[in-house]
Design a protein around this motif. Structure first.
Motif, mmCIF file in Angstrom:
data_model
loop_
_atom_site.group_PDB
_atom_site.id
_atom_site.type_symbol
_atom_site.label_atom_id
_atom_site.label_comp_id
_atom_site.label_asym_id
_atom_site.label_seq_id
_atom_site.Cartn_x
_atom_site.Cartn_y
_atom_site.Cartn_z
ATOM 1 N N ASN A 42 0.805 -1.206 0.000
ATOM 2 C CA ASN A 42 0.000 0.000 0.000
ATOM 3 C C ASN A 42 0.849 1.271 0.000
ATOM 4 O OD1 ASN A 42 -1.643 2.211 0.880
ATOM 5 N ND2 ASN A 42 -3.147 0.736 1.589
ATOM 6 N N LYS A 44 0.125 4.305 0.723
ATOM 7 C CA LYS A 44 -0.048 5.158 1.917
ATOM 8 C C LYS A 44 0.720 4.599 3.102
ATOM 9 C CE LYS A 44 -2.648 7.553 -0.694
ATOM 10 N NZ LYS A 44 -1.945 7.586 -1.957
ATOM 11 N N LEU A 45 0.789 3.276 3.196
ATOM 12 C CA LEU A 45 1.580 2.651 4.255
ATOM 13 C C LEU A 45 3.066 2.949 4.046
ATOM 14 C CD1 LEU A 45 1.625 0.887 6.770
ATOM 15 C CD2 LEU A 45 1.637 -1.114 5.270
ATOM 16 N N GLU A 46 3.493 2.966 2.800
ATOM 17 C CA GLU A 46 4.883 3.318 2.492
ATOM 18 C C GLU A 46 5.171 4.748 2.932
ATOM 19 O OE1 GLU A 46 5.109 2.603 -1.693
ATOM 20 O OE2 GLU A 46 5.377 0.453 -1.448
ATOM 21 N N ALA A 48 3.556 6.550 5.263
ATOM 22 C CA ALA A 48 3.512 6.619 6.726
ATOM 23 C C ALA A 48 4.787 6.014 7.327
ATOM 24 C CB ALA A 48 2.267 5.909 7.253
ATOM 25 N N SER A 49 5.235 4.899 6.794
ATOM 26 C CA SER A 49 6.450 4.252 7.303
ATOM 27 C C SER A 49 7.679 5.129 7.082
ATOM 28 C CB SER A 49 6.659 2.897 6.615
ATOM 29 O OG SER A 49 5.582 2.049 6.868
ATOM 30 N N ALA A 101 -0.965 10.688 4.782
ATOM 31 C CA ALA A 101 -0.230 9.500 5.210
ATOM 32 C C ALA A 101 1.109 9.896 5.842
ATOM 33 C CB ALA A 101 -0.010 8.555 4.028
ATOM 34 N N THR A 104 0.335 11.062 9.229
ATOM 35 C CA THR A 104 -0.003 9.907 10.070
ATOM 36 C C THR A 104 1.262 9.246 10.614
ATOM 37 O OG1 THR A 104 -2.054 9.530 8.851
ATOM 38 C CG2 THR A 104 -1.166 7.656 10.097
ATOM 39 N N GLY A 105 2.256 9.050 9.765
ATOM 40 C CA GLY A 105 3.522 8.461 10.208
ATOM 41 C C GLY A 105 4.199 9.314 11.266
#
Length: 121
Positions: A42, A44-46, A48-49, A101, A104-105
């Motif tokens: 994902n 967005k996960l990338e 945020a991370s 995102a 968020t991270g």
């Protein structure tokens, strides 16, 4: 025996922070067709991370500045810069959800640090 001083740790974190920032900027601006990806998870996960790690490195790099808000704004400004720079390319698109995102991270990092400090204090 190798002695690790506070100055050496700070230098390590600062070099890491700026190196990771440059790599993230490069990866966000390169033509995606030039990247070899096994399977992208994902997006967005990338985001945020990446910004979780950047926040960790910024927090460790700039210990003399305890201002969480200043660090958060600076990192968010970097995220906005990335999206603006992507909007100038022919092969990338700027997305407001990417900035969300990123934020968020950043927030998850600060919450994690707060919870850990409460747990171990």
């Amino acid at each position: 025996m190798l002695t690790i001083t506070a100055a050496n740790k700070l230098l390590f974190y600062r070099i890491s922070f700026f190196s990771v920032s440059i790599v993230i900027l490069f990866l966000t601006l390169i033509n995606p067709s030039h990247l070899v990806m096994l399977q992208s998870f994902n997006d967005k996960l990338e985001h945020a991370s990446a910004f979780f790690v950047l926040t960790l490195l910024a927090n460790k790099s700039f210990v003399e500045d305890e201002q969480v808000l200043i660090k958060t704004i600076a990192l968010l400004a970097f995220g906005l810069f990335i999206e603006w720079a992507q909007s100038l390319t022919l092969y990338r698109d700027a997305e407001w959800l990417d900035v969300a995102a990123d934020l968020t991270g950043i927030i998850v990092y600060w919450i994690t640090i707060k919870l850990l400090s409460l747990r171990f204090s």
